[in-house]
Design an enzyme around this catalytic site. Structure first.
Site, PDB file in Angstrom:
ATOM      1  N   SER A 223       9.960  -1.211  -3.986  1.00 26.32           N
ATOM      2  CA  SER A 223       8.815  -0.297  -4.056  1.00 26.32           C
ATOM      3  C   SER A 223       8.252  -0.290  -5.474  1.00 26.32           C
ATOM      4  O   SER A 223       8.973  -0.538  -6.448  1.00 26.32           O
ATOM      5  CB  SER A 223       9.228   1.125  -3.680  1.00 26.32           C
ATOM      6  OG  SER A 223       9.935   1.745  -4.742  1.00 26.32           O
ATOM      7  N   ASP A 224       6.956  -0.009  -5.589  1.00 26.48           N
ATOM      8  CA  ASP A 224       6.430   0.303  -6.912  1.00 26.48           C
ATOM      9  C   ASP A 224       7.084   1.602  -7.371  1.00 26.48           C
ATOM     10  O   ASP A 224       7.578   2.387  -6.564  1.00 26.48           O
ATOM     11  CB  ASP A 224       4.901   0.433  -6.863  1.00 26.48           C
ATOM     12  CG  ASP A 224       4.271   0.196  -8.219  1.00 26.48           C
ATOM     13  OD1 ASP A 224       4.984   0.253  -9.241  1.00 26.48           O
ATOM     14  OD2 ASP A 224       3.053  -0.049  -8.285  1.00 26.48           O
ATOM     15  N   TRP A 225       7.080   1.853  -8.668  1.00 27.40           N
ATOM     16  CA  TRP A 225       7.852   2.955  -9.236  1.00 27.40           C
ATOM     17  C   TRP A 225       7.270   4.293  -8.780  1.00 27.40           C
ATOM     18  O   TRP A 225       6.172   4.668  -9.174  1.00 27.40           O
ATOM     19  CB  TRP A 225       7.871   2.836 -10.757  1.00 27.40           C
ATOM     20  CG  TRP A 225       9.075   2.107 -11.283  1.00 27.40           C
ATOM     21  CD1 TRP A 225       9.906   2.542 -12.272  1.00 27.40           C
ATOM     22  CD2 TRP A 225       9.626   0.855 -10.849  1.00 27.40           C
ATOM     23  NE1 TRP A 225      10.930   1.642 -12.479  1.00 27.40           N
ATOM     24  CE2 TRP A 225      10.787   0.591 -11.623  1.00 27.40           C
ATOM     25  CE3 TRP A 225       9.266  -0.072  -9.874  1.00 27.40           C
ATOM     26  CZ2 TRP A 225      11.573  -0.539 -11.452  1.00 27.40           C
ATOM     27  CZ3 TRP A 225      10.038  -1.214  -9.701  1.00 27.40           C
ATOM     28  CH2 TRP A 225      11.173  -1.431 -10.484  1.00 27.40           C
ATOM     29  N   GLY A 227       6.750   4.827  -5.580  1.00 30.31           N
ATOM     30  CA  GLY A 227       5.932   4.502  -4.421  1.00 30.31           C
ATOM     31  C   GLY A 227       6.610   4.711  -3.086  1.00 30.31           C
ATOM     32  O   GLY A 227       5.997   4.461  -2.041  1.00 30.31           O
TER      33      GLY A 227
END
Length: 805
Positions: A223-225, A227
């Site tokens: 995941s994006d941070w 996200g």
């Protein structure tokens, strides 16, 4: 190893231990992996850690940003840069380098365009694949990002990208398809946003059907941070590792889902196996060394190769030895060489243009700052600059966008250079001294001022050696060969999606469909300042002897000038009879060749077709098809300069005039004002609401929504947040933390606090914000107690699995 893991260990492995580290299981020899930002340099934080580039990081080579490197169209050079990034990552103990970024540049207003490669998926995909091969060849895993359809910074963590499937696949997924199939990355990063109603990190269509089933990807999706949304849905859909560090909250939710029968342990094991495979690939923790001087030299070479010569009247450039020059512009003293945000690198060294030209063959007779960096008027600086110009043979004016103009977390509102810089350029022009404009910007700028410059050289954001690379071009040590990886419109009003971008509500509507960048300008016959693929050289090239076969094109390229140089020959295809078949842009890039030639040298050049050259996605059959018939095949110097044109009869999977010709579409000229019924026909479903329904806030609303909170304390918090952001802007130093908070949803609080706040605590907080203060406070305290107890119990189980507690 999966058989030896407890259920608790399996659940815990799927979320981060710290901001940058995955979880470990020491008893089984499963080590923690280090993940670090790195699109154009390694940002390894060893002390205070954050994902926004705020805290200090170890020194590393700052290479040109993706927006600059893309102009090289040089696969070998990009792979060499990737290898250097990989070597530095290994030296700093990094296992996964988060990059490259290859989101398609849907609009020139995107605040993060400096970090992305191109408006074209073919070019972006092949360059990204080269980055990946280089990085992974040096050891670490690469992590291409952000998958997918992440094209704006405004509300990036909550908005829903509403896009039809044909556009999704042909424009926004094709670059990722190329990088996955040809680069074979070990990991992929999902994006913050929803795609057609479902968050990317729990979107089974993206992560399972397309990424894994169709493309064959078998690694973890990170995941994006911040996200992550629903960890259970993510596991089921194909999201593997949730970062940065949600504490035990996500692991507890996964455990509960398994125990309730909402998630099977077999489904969990699939994700765990992906993490274990990445650990196995990474091997023992490694450290190494790299040659700092050699990497700086590579950064200088890359910067020079990224330079695009846009104008060169009277062959003013290259500047002859001993030419008396005045250097004007604040950027010449304090270079703008990278963007701000998660990609920000602590460079090993930085050179400015005054120093770089001062040690060249030129005679620097005067220097002047010329303008204030914050854009404010300063008559004294202007007067000083004009005086400096009058004593020189040539003025080198270093203009560009400042740090507030393009930044992660906020989109641009215009394409203009600051008024103070335009005033300076006009005054320099009035002196009668020839002016060379050197630009520093990570994205497109309007150029109504073009006639005031004799020459224009665009350096983009050239990294720590950008000034040296630019000096090499200005003096002719390097012949510029950069070609634009994005179109430069005459004005913002000409951009096809200007009416829809950015989506400022819960949705971002991709109403323009296939028609972005040159696909729109060429198809709708809209003039541009500089077309996609454009770039001048100190020499000239001739194209001849085109041969088109079913496998590709072959042609002769000749350097007709007096100096060595490189040309980027570009292959475009389109349907010859556009009106009787599948609707599509008039031309699309399907290949390119960067060819270096000595003066007078001629060479036969071949550009092969591939399985993507003639395809389109048919939403009726649900698969890729090729339309049979006569196609136009052009070899070009840029998207509007077609040097050689031929035709090819293509054997297709569908015939001209078939049902495929009636696929929903609208003309390119009409995409700037698409009606609701037309967009619905393209989508094949109703358009989601573009405004948020009136009612209480929920956990997916951004903190910016506090301005509408029922609780006066929530509204006060909003006013304080906005005031602090405004103060940072007045100082000229963007506060990335505030920008992130402004767009962050309430639910992300549980993802970014290392377990201090749980999802249930966030729900209680939202209840309080909605006017139920005492009830929300009571639930918050109760949820806090439950979280502490559950977290302690799980930590004890992880410390000694199988032992009764």
């Amino acid at each position: 190893m999966i058989e030896n893991l407890s259920l608790e260990e399996k659940a815990a492995l799927l979320s981060g231990k710290t901001v940058w580290d995955s979880r470990d299981v020491p008893r089984l020899g499963i080590r923690s992996l280090v993940l670090t930002d790195g699109p154009h340099g390694v940002r390894r934080q060893t002390g205070s850690a954050d994902h926004l580039g705020i805290a200090a990081s170890l020194p590393a080579t700052c290479f040109p940003t993706a927006a600059a490197v893309a102009n090289t169209w040089d696969i070998e050079l990009v792979q060499e840069i990737g290898a250097a990034l990989g070597a530095e990552a290994t030296a700093q103990g990094v296992d996964v380098l988060l990059g490259p970024g290859l989101n398609i540049k849907r609009s020139p207003l995107c605040g993060r365009n400096f970090e992305y490669l191109s408006e074209d998926p073919h070019l972006a995909g092949h360059l990204a694949a080269a980055y990946v091969r280089g990085i992974q060849g040096a050891g670490p895993a690469a992590c291409p990002k952000h998958f997918a359809v992440n094209s704006q910074e405004l509300r990036r963590m909550t908005n829903d990208s509403v896009v039809d499937e044909r556009t999704l696949r042909e424009i926004y997924l094709t670059a990722f398809e190329i990088v996955v199939r040809e680069g074979r990355p070990a990991t992929v990063m999902s994006s913050y946003n929803k795609v057609n109603g479902t968050y990317a990190h729990e979107n089974a269509f993206l992560l399972q059907q397309v990424l894994r089933d169709e493309w064959g990807f078998d690694g973890p999706v990170v995941s994006d941070w911040g996200g992550g949304d629903d960890p259970v849905a993510a596991v089921r859909a194909g999201g593997t590792l949730e970062m940065p560090s949600p504490g035990m909250d996500s692991a507890l939710r996964i455990l509960e889902a398994v125990r309730r029968g909402e998630l099977t342990e077999a489904e969990l094991d699939v994700r765990v196996a992906e993490m274990l495979a990445l650990v196995e690939r990474s091997g023992p923790a490694r450290v190494g060394t790299y040659d700092d001087a050699a990497h700086h030299a590579l950064a200088r070479r890359a910067a020079a190769a990224s330079v695009v010569l846009l104008k060169n009247d009277d062959a003013l450039l290259p500047l002859a030895p001993a030419t008396r020059i005045a250097i004007v512009g604040d950027f010449a003293f304090v270079p703008r060489y990278q963007g701000a945000g998660s990609s920000q690198v602590n460079p090993t060294r930085v050179t400015d243009l005054v120093t770089a030209l001062g040690t060249s063959t030129l005679d620097v007779v005067a220097t002047a700052r010329g303008f204030r960096r914050d854009g404010g008027a300063d008559e004294a600086l202007l007067t000083e600059a004009v005086a400096a110009a009058r004593g020189a043979d040539v003025v080198v004016a270093h203009l560009g966008l400042d740090e507030l103009s393009e930044i992660e977390g906020r989109d641009r509102t215009d394409l203009r250079l600051p008024a103070a810089q335009l005033e300076l350029l006009a005054a320099l022009h009035d002196t009668g001294v020839p002016v060379v404009v050197v630009l520093a910007a990570g994205s497109v700028v309007e150029m109504p001022w073009l006639e005031a410059a004799t020459a224009v050289v665009h350096g983009f954001l050239g990294g720590q050696a950008g000034a040296e690379g630019m000096a090499d071009v200005l003096v002719g040590q390097v012949n510029p060969a950069g070609r634009l990886a994005e179109s430069y419109p005459v004005r913002l009003a000409d951009v096809p999606n200007v009416a829809y971008y950015p989506g400022d509500g819960p949705t971002a509507e991709y109403r323009e469909g296939l028609y972005i960048g040159y696909r729109y300008y060429a198809s709708a016959d809209v003039p541009v300042t500089f077309p996609f693929g454009f770039g001048l050289s100190y020499t000239t090239f001739a194209y001849d002897e085109l041969e088109v076969t079913p496998d590709g094109v072959t042609f002769t390229l000749e350097n007709t000038g007096t100096v060595a140089g490189a040309e980027v020959a570009q292959l475009y295809v389109g349907r010859a009879a556009h009106d009787d078949g599948v609707h599509r842009p008039v031309r699309e890039l399907k290949g390119f060749a960067r060819v270096s030639l000595e003066p007078g040298e001629r060479r036969r050049v071949r550009v092969a077709f591939d399985e993507r050259t003639f395809r389109h996605f048919d939403t009726r059959t649900g698969r890729w098809e090729v339309e049979g018939g006569t196609w136009t095949v052009a070899v070009a110097a840029n998207a509007t300069d077609l040097r050689l044109v031929g035709t090819l009869d293509v054997v297709g999977t569908v015939a001209v005039g078939s049902d495929a010709a009636t696929l929903p579409h609208y003309a390119a000229a009409d995409v700037r004002a698409v009606r609701d019924d037309e967009f619905e026909a393209l989508l094949g479903r109703p358009i989601p609401p573009a405004t948020r329904p009136v009612g209480p806030l929920d956990a997916n609303d951004p903190l910016a929504a506090l301005g509408h909170a029922a609780n006066p304390l929530g509204r006060l918090a909003y006013r304080v947040l906005v005031a602090l952001m405004a103060r940072a802007d007045r100082k000229g130093t963007p506060d990335l933390n505030l920008l992130f908070l402004y767009g962050m949803p309430f639910r992300a609080i549980a993802k970014m606090t290392n377990g201090v706040v749980s999802t249930q605590m966030v729900d209680a907080l939202v209840l309080a914000v909605n006017g139920h203060g005492f009830r929300g406070l009571g639930r918050f305290v109760a949820a806090y107690v439950r979280n502490v107890r559950a977290t302690r119990a799980l930590r004890r189980e992880l410390a000694s699995p199988g032992v009764p507690h």
